[in-house]
Design a protein around this motif. Structure first.
Motif, PDB file in Angstrom:
ATOM      1  N   LEU A  14       0.853  -1.179   0.000  1.00  0.00           N
ATOM      2  CA  LEU A  14       0.000   0.000   0.000  1.00  0.00           C
ATOM      3  C   LEU A  14       0.894   1.237   0.000  1.00  0.00           C
ATOM      4  O   LEU A  14       1.808   1.337   0.808  1.00  0.00           O
ATOM      5  N   GLU A  15       0.618   2.182  -0.912  1.00  0.00           N
ATOM      6  CA  GLU A  15       1.430   3.393  -1.020  1.00  0.00           C
ATOM      7  C   GLU A  15       0.541   4.618  -0.886  1.00  0.00           C
ATOM      8  O   GLU A  15      -0.581   4.642  -1.400  1.00  0.00           O
ATOM      9  N   CYS A  16       1.054   5.646  -0.225  1.00  0.00           N
ATOM     10  CA  CYS A  16       0.289   6.878  -0.001  1.00  0.00           C
ATOM     11  C   CYS A  16       0.054   7.612  -1.327  1.00  0.00           C
ATOM     12  O   CYS A  16       0.975   7.793  -2.125  1.00  0.00           O
ATOM     13  N   THR A  17      -1.193   8.027  -1.555  1.00  0.00           N
ATOM     14  CA  THR A  17      -1.528   8.749  -2.778  1.00  0.00           C
ATOM     15  C   THR A  17      -1.418  10.262  -2.584  1.00  0.00           C
ATOM     16  O   THR A  17      -1.043  10.980  -3.502  1.00  0.00           O
ATOM     17  N   GLU A  18      -1.725  10.747  -1.384  1.00  0.00           N
ATOM     18  CA  GLU A  18      -1.710  12.190  -1.131  1.00  0.00           C
ATOM     19  C   GLU A  18      -0.293  12.753  -1.116  1.00  0.00           C
ATOM     20  O   GLU A  18      -0.080  13.911  -1.460  1.00  0.00           O
ATOM     21  N   GLN A  19       0.675  11.956  -0.723  1.00  0.00           N
ATOM     22  CA  GLN A  19       2.055  12.432  -0.638  1.00  0.00           C
ATOM     23  C   GLN A  19       2.632  12.696  -2.021  1.00  0.00           C
ATOM     24  O   GLN A  19       3.397  13.631  -2.215  1.00  0.00           O
ATOM     25  N   LYS A  20       2.279  11.863  -2.997  1.00  0.00           N
ATOM     26  CA  LYS A  20       2.755  12.081  -4.370  1.00  0.00           C
ATOM     27  C   LYS A  20       2.275  13.426  -4.902  1.00  0.00           C
ATOM     28  O   LYS A  20       3.020  14.171  -5.529  1.00  0.00           O
ATOM     29  N   GLU A  21       0.994  13.742  -4.640  1.00  0.00           N
ATOM     30  CA  GLU A  21       0.398  14.979  -5.158  1.00  0.00           C
ATOM     31  C   GLU A  21       0.954  16.218  -4.458  1.00  0.00           C
ATOM     32  O   GLU A  21       1.086  17.269  -5.066  1.00  0.00           O
ATOM     33  N   SER A  22       1.290  16.108  -3.160  1.00  0.00           N
ATOM     34  CA  SER A  22       1.727  17.279  -2.403  1.00  0.00           C
ATOM     35  C   SER A  22       3.198  17.611  -2.624  1.00  0.00           C
ATOM     36  O   SER A  22       3.608  18.736  -2.376  1.00  0.00           O
ATOM     37  N   GLY A  23       4.003  16.634  -3.058  1.00  0.00           N
ATOM     38  CA  GLY A  23       5.413  16.890  -3.316  1.00  0.00           C
ATOM     39  C   GLY A  23       6.297  16.764  -2.090  1.00  0.00           C
ATOM     40  O   GLY A  23       7.461  17.142  -2.139  1.00  0.00           O
ATOM     41  N   VAL A  24       5.781  16.233  -0.980  1.00  0.00           N
ATOM     42  CA  VAL A  24       6.585  16.025   0.227  1.00  0.00           C
ATOM     43  C   VAL A  24       7.581  14.900  -0.049  1.00  0.00           C
ATOM     44  O   VAL A  24       7.204  13.858  -0.590  1.00  0.00           O
ATOM     45  N   PRO A  25       8.866  15.080   0.296  1.00  0.00           N
ATOM     46  CA  PRO A  25       9.849  14.020   0.020  1.00  0.00           C
ATOM     47  C   PRO A  25       9.613  12.783   0.873  1.00  0.00           C
ATOM     48  O   PRO A  25       9.079  12.865   1.971  1.00  0.00           O
ATOM     49  N   GLY A  26      10.030  11.624   0.338  1.00  0.00           N
ATOM     50  CA  GLY A  26       9.864  10.351   1.032  1.00  0.00           C
ATOM     51  C   GLY A  26       8.689   9.568   0.478  1.00  0.00           C
ATOM     52  O   GLY A  26       7.874  10.101  -0.276  1.00  0.00           O
ATOM     53  N   ILE A  27       8.610   8.281   0.851  1.00  0.00           N
ATOM     54  CA  ILE A  27       7.523   7.422   0.390  1.00  0.00           C
ATOM     55  C   ILE A  27       6.982   6.645   1.581  1.00  0.00           C
ATOM     56  O   ILE A  27       7.745   5.972   2.275  1.00  0.00           O
ATOM     57  N   ASN A  49       0.763   8.342   7.830  1.00  0.00           N
ATOM     58  CA  ASN A  49       1.920   8.708   7.025  1.00  0.00           C
ATOM     59  C   ASN A  49       2.869   9.519   7.909  1.00  0.00           C
ATOM     60  O   ASN A  49       2.572  10.656   8.261  1.00  0.00           O
ATOM     61  N   PRO A  50       4.036   8.950   8.282  1.00  0.00           N
ATOM     62  CA  PRO A  50       4.952   9.673   9.175  1.00  0.00           C
ATOM     63  C   PRO A  50       5.609  10.897   8.537  1.00  0.00           C
ATOM     64  O   PRO A  50       6.026  11.807   9.248  1.00  0.00           O
ATOM     65  N   PHE A  51       5.696  10.953   7.224  1.00  0.00           N
ATOM     66  CA  PHE A  51       6.299  12.110   6.553  1.00  0.00           C
ATOM     67  C   PHE A  51       5.377  13.318   6.595  1.00  0.00           C
ATOM     68  O   PHE A  51       5.821  14.439   6.744  1.00  0.00           O
ATOM     69  N   MET A  52       4.067  13.089   6.461  1.00  0.00           N
ATOM     70  CA  MET A  52       3.091  14.175   6.496  1.00  0.00           C
ATOM     71  C   MET A  52       2.492  14.349   7.891  1.00  0.00           C
ATOM     72  O   MET A  52       1.747  15.282   8.131  1.00  0.00           O
ATOM     73  N   LYS A  53       2.771  13.401   8.787  1.00  0.00           N
ATOM     74  CA  LYS A  53       2.301  13.428  10.172  1.00  0.00           C
ATOM     75  C   LYS A  53       0.776  13.476  10.274  1.00  0.00           C
ATOM     76  O   LYS A  53       0.222  14.212  11.084  1.00  0.00           O
ATOM     77  N   LYS A  54       0.103  12.682   9.439  1.00  0.00           N
ATOM     78  CA  LYS A  54      -1.351  12.564   9.505  1.00  0.00           C
ATOM     79  C   LYS A  54      -1.793  11.281   8.822  1.00  0.00           C
ATOM     80  O   LYS A  54      -1.002  10.609   8.151  1.00  0.00           O
ATOM     81  N   THR A  55      -3.051  10.935   8.992  1.00  0.00           N
ATOM     82  CA  THR A  55      -3.616   9.751   8.362  1.00  0.00           C
ATOM     83  C   THR A  55      -4.032  10.093   6.937  1.00  0.00           C
ATOM     84  O   THR A  55      -4.744  11.075   6.720  1.00  0.00           O
ATOM     85  N   THR A  56      -3.572   9.283   5.981  1.00  0.00           N
ATOM     86  CA  THR A  56      -3.855   9.537   4.572  1.00  0.00           C
ATOM     87  C   THR A  56      -4.334   8.240   3.905  1.00  0.00           C
ATOM     88  O   THR A  56      -4.215   7.161   4.466  1.00  0.00           O
ATOM     89  N   LEU A  57      -4.853   8.387   2.702  1.00  0.00           N
ATOM     90  CA  LEU A  57      -5.338   7.242   1.927  1.00  0.00           C
ATOM     91  C   LEU A  57      -4.164   6.536   1.258  1.00  0.00           C
ATOM     92  O   LEU A  57      -3.359   7.162   0.571  1.00  0.00           O
ATOM     93  N   HIS A  58      -4.054   5.232   1.476  1.00  0.00           N
ATOM     94  CA  HIS A  58      -3.026   4.397   0.853  1.00  0.00           C
ATOM     95  C   HIS A  58      -3.711   3.418  -0.088  1.00  0.00           C
ATOM     96  O   HIS A  58      -4.671   2.769   0.305  1.00  0.00           O
TER      97      HIS A  58
END
Length: 62
Positions: A14-27, A49-58
């Motif tokens: 399972l991979e985070c979808t919101e992180q790709k769109e926001s441009g935050v580094p890391g996966i 998601n520890p990079f964004m420090k919130k719960t996101t859709l994976h």
């Protein structure tokens, strides 16, 4: 006796979808299992998601 043979459970990633769109580094990725006979569609789960420090859709990736 236990049944022998190939099981129906497979490992999926399972991979985070919101992180790709926001441009935050890391996966942010999680590994889980699913029953391929009962769940033919791709999995979608809300996970932390520890990079964004919130719960996101994976979503499941190939």
């Amino acid at each position: 006796m236990a049944k022998k043979g190939k099981g129906n459970r497979i490992q999926v990633i399972l991979e985070c979808t919101e992180q790709k769109e926001s441009g935050v580094p890391g996966i942010s990725r999680y590994i889980t299992t699913k029953n391929k006979k009962n769940t033919t569609q791709r999995l979608e789960r809300k996970k932390y998601n520890p990079f964004m420090k919130k719960t996101t859709l994976h979503k499941e990736i190939k």
